[in-house]
Design a protein around this motif. Structure first.
Motif, short mmCIF file in Angstrom:
data_model
loop_
_atom_site.label_atom_id
_atom_site.label_comp_id
_atom_site.label_asym_id
_atom_site.label_seq_id
_atom_site.Cartn_x
_atom_site.Cartn_y
_atom_site.Cartn_z
N MET A 49 0.84 -1.17 0.00
CA MET A 49 0.00 0.00 0.00
C MET A 49 0.90 1.24 0.00
SD MET A 49 -2.74 1.31 2.87
CE MET A 49 -3.80 -0.07 2.63
N ASP A 50 0.60 2.18 -0.90
CA ASP A 50 1.39 3.41 -0.93
C ASP A 50 0.76 4.46 -0.01
OD1 ASP A 50 -0.66 4.81 -2.30
OD2 ASP A 50 0.15 4.23 -4.23
N ILE A 51 1.48 5.56 0.21
CA ILE A 51 1.05 6.58 1.17
C ILE A 51 -0.23 7.30 0.71
CG2 ILE A 51 2.49 8.46 0.33
CD1 ILE A 51 3.03 8.92 3.48
N ARG A 52 -0.43 7.42 -0.59
CA ARG A 52 -1.66 8.06 -1.09
C ARG A 52 -2.88 7.20 -0.78
NH1 ARG A 52 -1.23 12.45 -4.51
NH2 ARG A 52 0.89 12.90 -5.20
N THR A 53 -2.77 5.91 -1.02
CA THR A 53 -3.86 4.99 -0.72
C THR A 53 -4.13 4.96 0.78
OG1 THR A 53 -3.23 3.64 -2.63
CG2 THR A 53 -4.66 2.60 -0.99
N LEU A 54 -3.06 4.95 1.55
CA LEU A 54 -3.20 4.97 3.00
C LEU A 54 -3.93 6.25 3.45
CD1 LEU A 54 -2.49 3.69 5.76
CD2 LEU A 54 -0.37 5.02 5.69
N GLY A 55 -3.56 7.38 2.89
CA GLY A 55 -4.21 8.64 3.23
C GLY A 55 -5.69 8.63 2.91
N LYS A 56 -6.05 8.07 1.76
CA LYS A 56 -7.46 7.98 1.37
C LYS A 56 -8.22 7.07 2.32
CE LYS A 56 -10.47 6.79 -2.45
NZ LYS A 56 -10.63 6.15 -3.74
N THR A 57 -7.62 5.95 2.68
CA THR A 57 -8.26 5.02 3.60
C THR A 57 -8.45 5.67 4.97
OG1 THR A 57 -7.30 3.12 2.44
CG2 THR A 57 -8.03 2.76 4.72
N ILE A 58 -7.45 6.36 5.44
CA ILE A 58 -7.54 7.05 6.74
C ILE A 58 -8.63 8.11 6.70
CG2 ILE A 58 -6.29 8.68 8.23
CD1 ILE A 58 -3.80 6.86 7.74
N SER A 59 -8.70 8.87 5.62
CA SER A 59 -9.73 9.90 5.49
C SER A 59 -11.13 9.29 5.53
CB SER A 59 -9.54 10.66 4.17
OG SER A 59 -10.57 11.60 3.99
N GLU A 60 -11.33 8.22 4.78
CA GLU A 60 -12.64 7.56 4.75
C GLU A 60 -13.02 7.02 6.12
OE1 GLU A 60 -12.22 4.64 1.66
OE2 GLU A 60 -12.27 6.16 0.07
N ARG A 61 -12.08 6.39 6.79
CA ARG A 61 -12.36 5.81 8.12
C ARG A 61 -12.62 6.93 9.13
NH1 ARG A 61 -14.60 2.16 11.25
NH2 ARG A 61 -13.36 1.63 13.05
N ARG A 62 -11.82 7.98 9.10
CA ARG A 62 -12.01 9.11 10.02
C ARG A 62 -13.40 9.71 9.86
NH1 ARG A 62 -12.18 14.24 9.23
NH2 ARG A 62 -11.26 14.21 7.15
N ARG A 63 -13.80 9.92 8.62
CA ARG A 63 -15.12 10.50 8.35
C ARG A 63 -16.24 9.56 8.80
NH1 ARG A 63 -14.61 14.81 4.31
NH2 ARG A 63 -12.44 14.86 3.65
N SER A 64 -16.06 8.26 8.56
CA SER A 64 -17.11 7.30 8.96
C SER A 64 -17.26 7.25 10.49
CB SER A 64 -16.82 5.91 8.41
OG SER A 64 -15.79 5.26 9.13
N LEU A 65 -16.20 7.59 11.20
CA LEU A 65 -16.26 7.62 12.67
C LEU A 65 -16.71 8.98 13.20
CD1 LEU A 65 -12.95 5.75 13.50
CD2 LEU A 65 -15.27 4.96 13.96
N GLY A 66 -16.89 9.94 12.32
CA GLY A 66 -17.31 11.26 12.74
C GLY A 66 -16.22 12.06 13.43
N LEU A 67 -14.98 11.74 13.13
CA LEU A 67 -13.86 12.45 13.73
C LEU A 67 -13.41 13.59 12.81
CD1 LEU A 67 -11.63 9.47 14.91
CD2 LEU A 67 -12.87 11.06 16.37
N THR A 68 -13.06 14.71 13.38
CA THR A 68 -12.45 15.78 12.61
C THR A 68 -10.96 15.48 12.46
OG1 THR A 68 -11.91 17.09 14.57
CG2 THR A 68 -14.09 17.48 13.54
#
Length: 162
Positions: free
Chosen positions: A1-20
């Motif tokens: 997994m590259d850092i761009r894919t990781l960043g996208k995954t983190i963003s999606e998970r953060r949003r799904s958890l309602g975290l800023t």
């Protein structure tokens, strides 16, 4: 997994958890700018320790999937952790209701304080996620209740939940 894919995954998970981004940054001990750069794909390198801190807070691993985390019974784990060294036991249902309403059952104020101040951060995230799902509410609503509870019952991490 590259850092761009990781960043996208983190963003999606953060949003799904309602975290800023700001709250995730605080919980992971990083700057909001680092989270923003990671999620936007402009960060070149982050380092293993920092990646692991973010993933740990979000309940992810290098194989990003929330399915294993959902099987962990986050409310139960958090309630058990909050009940350590107290006579009465905070149940998962009681914690769920406290998170959903920002109201603490009488006599369990110290348990909620312990939950907010001493529980591992991933337990708090799991409990919030599970409460939101069970209560059919957005995680952001539960996080707002965590902030309200922290104002009344947290000592050590009050700023983290604000």
């Amino acid at each position: 997994m590259d850092i761009r894919t990781l960043g996208k995954t983190i963003s999606e998970r953060r949003r799904s958890l309602g975290l800023t981004q700001e709250r995730l940054a605080k919980m992971a001990g990083l700057s909001r700018r680092t989270i923003q750069a990671l999620e936007s794909g402009t960060l070149q390198d982050l380092g293993f320790d920092r990646v692991m801190r973010i993933l740990g807070v979000l309940g992810l691993s290098f194989s990003p999937s929330a399915d294993a985390r959902k099987r962990k019974r986050g409310l139960w784990m958090a309630a058990k952790n909050a009940s350590v060294s107290y006579r009465g036991e905070l149940s998962a249902d009681m914690l769920e209701q406290a998170l959903a309403t920002a109201e603490v059952p009488s006599g369990f104020e110290a348990h909620v304080g312990h939950f907010l101040d001493e529980s591992p951060l991933d337990y708090v995230v799991m409990a919030v996620e599970e409460a939101a799902q069970l209560e059919h509410r957005a995680p952001a609503e539960i996080w707002a209740n965590v902030a309200r509870l922290a104002q009344r019952h947290s000592i050590n991490r009050k700023d983290l939940w604000a």
